[in-house]
Scaffold this motif. Sequence first.
Motif, PDB file in Angstrom:
ATOM      1  N   PRO A 195       5.595  29.417 -12.881  1.00 53.31           N
ATOM      2  CA  PRO A 195       6.303  30.501 -13.476  1.00 53.31           C
ATOM      3  C   PRO A 195       6.230  30.202 -15.258  1.00 53.31           C
ATOM      4  O   PRO A 195       6.323  31.258 -15.748  1.00 53.31           O
ATOM      5  N   ASP A 196       5.826  29.027 -15.276  1.00 54.46           N
ATOM      6  CA  ASP A 196       5.950  28.708 -16.837  1.00 54.46           C
ATOM      7  C   ASP A 196       4.385  29.024 -17.543  1.00 54.46           C
ATOM      8  O   ASP A 196       3.447  28.295 -17.038  1.00 54.46           O
ATOM      9  N   ASP A 197       4.201  30.136 -18.117  1.00 54.88           N
ATOM     10  CA  ASP A 197       2.750  30.234 -18.794  1.00 54.88           C
ATOM     11  C   ASP A 197       2.192  29.214 -19.345  1.00 54.88           C
ATOM     12  O   ASP A 197       1.055  28.681 -19.441  1.00 54.88           O
ATOM     13  N   LYS A 198       3.052  28.110 -20.284  1.00 51.46           N
ATOM     14  CA  LYS A 198       2.616  26.961 -21.054  1.00 51.46           C
ATOM     15  C   LYS A 198       1.967  26.019 -19.838  1.00 51.46           C
ATOM     16  O   LYS A 198       0.790  25.427 -20.340  1.00 51.46           O
ATOM     17  N   ILE A 199       2.593  25.722 -18.955  1.00 52.60           N
ATOM     18  CA  ILE A 199       2.285  24.738 -17.827  1.00 52.60           C
ATOM     19  C   ILE A 199       1.027  25.233 -17.204  1.00 52.60           C
ATOM     20  O   ILE A 199       0.008  24.671 -17.130  1.00 52.60           O
ATOM     21  N   TYR A 200       0.847  26.581 -17.152  1.00 50.41           N
ATOM     22  CA  TYR A 200      -0.636  27.146 -16.494  1.00 50.41           C
ATOM     23  C   TYR A 200      -1.417  26.905 -17.727  1.00 50.41           C
ATOM     24  O   TYR A 200      -2.799  26.800 -17.249  1.00 50.41           O
ATOM     25  N   PHE A 201      -1.160  27.168 -18.439  1.00 45.04           N
ATOM     26  CA  PHE A 201      -2.249  27.060 -20.048  1.00 45.04           C
ATOM     27  C   PHE A 201      -2.758  25.497 -19.873  1.00 45.04           C
ATOM     28  O   PHE A 201      -3.938  25.310 -19.999  1.00 45.04           O
ATOM     29  N   ASP A 202      -1.903  24.620 -19.936  1.00 41.71           N
ATOM     30  CA  ASP A 202      -2.192  23.363 -19.890  1.00 41.71           C
ATOM     31  C   ASP A 202      -3.160  22.957 -18.817  1.00 41.71           C
ATOM     32  O   ASP A 202      -3.799  21.943 -18.845  1.00 41.71           O
ATOM     33  N   ARG A 203      -2.800  23.405 -17.442  1.00 42.66           N
ATOM     34  CA  ARG A 203      -3.539  23.112 -16.602  1.00 42.66           C
ATOM     35  C   ARG A 203      -5.199  23.851 -16.711  1.00 42.66           C
ATOM     36  O   ARG A 203      -6.278  22.970 -16.080  1.00 42.66           O
ATOM     37  N   LEU A 204      -4.943  25.123 -17.042  1.00 35.89           N
ATOM     38  CA  LEU A 204      -6.642  25.514 -17.367  1.00 35.89           C
ATOM     39  C   LEU A 204      -7.270  24.771 -18.436  1.00 35.89           C
ATOM     40  O   LEU A 204      -8.377  24.417 -18.200  1.00 35.89           O
TER      41      LEU A 204
END
Length: 300
Positions: free
Chosen positions: A188-197
Amino acid sequence: MNILSNPLLMQKKKKKKIQLIPNKRQELISLLTQATEKNCTYQGECADALAEILFWSGRYKEGLKASRKALPKLKASQAAECALSAAHAAHEDKEEAIFFFDQAAKLFSQINRHDKAGDAAYTAAVLANDKGERASCAARFLKAATLDAADDQEQARLQFLLAKTLLFSGRHLDACIPARKAVLIKPPDDKIYFDRLDLLAESFALSQRFHDTIHVLKQALYLTRHTRIAWSTRDMDQARATLALATAFEEVSDFHSSQPLWTDAASAFSKLNKQQTAESCRQRADAAAKIIDRLDQQQS
């Protein structure tokens, strides 16, 4: 002295209530100190409680001593949490932090909390810059944890941490697998998703898989530009992703794509007052433009 009958001591694990009676803090510390010096049934619990209050009071060295005293007197589950608490409290003493994270990893593994064991082992490995035994231990724990993940989000979190661990230990190709799994479920958190990408792109880049790197960085850059959630480091993340994408294009000799990205990166870093990086990007943009001109001349 009947430790458990003392109302002060009954507050030992309720930190918020301790904060409401600061004038009683020293009395509580004295009582707990006395209890830890006696060979009673609750010696470990008292030492653990003493450590927590000392940490809260800013008396970290004394708290770490109390934690060391508590560990062998506690059950594995209690000792694991005690060690983890001490490890976080020892932030200014790297050697102590490494010791307690090591202990926490060992103890959590004993009670089959491989997620916490892996997290603690990874932190110890990074602090000790140990890319061998500690990193391998962390990877082993985290692989075990992925088999018991409670749900998809937890699975993705564990795969991300496993990828970080493998990347840290230099196993770049191996890291690509969990890094890819970590981005399959969007958090749900875009920052977390960015870090994974970002981590997946790094895994691909270090494995010399630059076309895959480009594909992932495009997703990461799109996310920074179109998300409605303005996380605190978004501008810096966007600048970094732009620079990384420009670099990846140059690795595959696509200077027509890299040149405008270098210009964008220069502008982004300039706005962030990173003038040295901005100037470097401008130089790379100029160099790419010259290469493009030379290639165009050769084709004509």
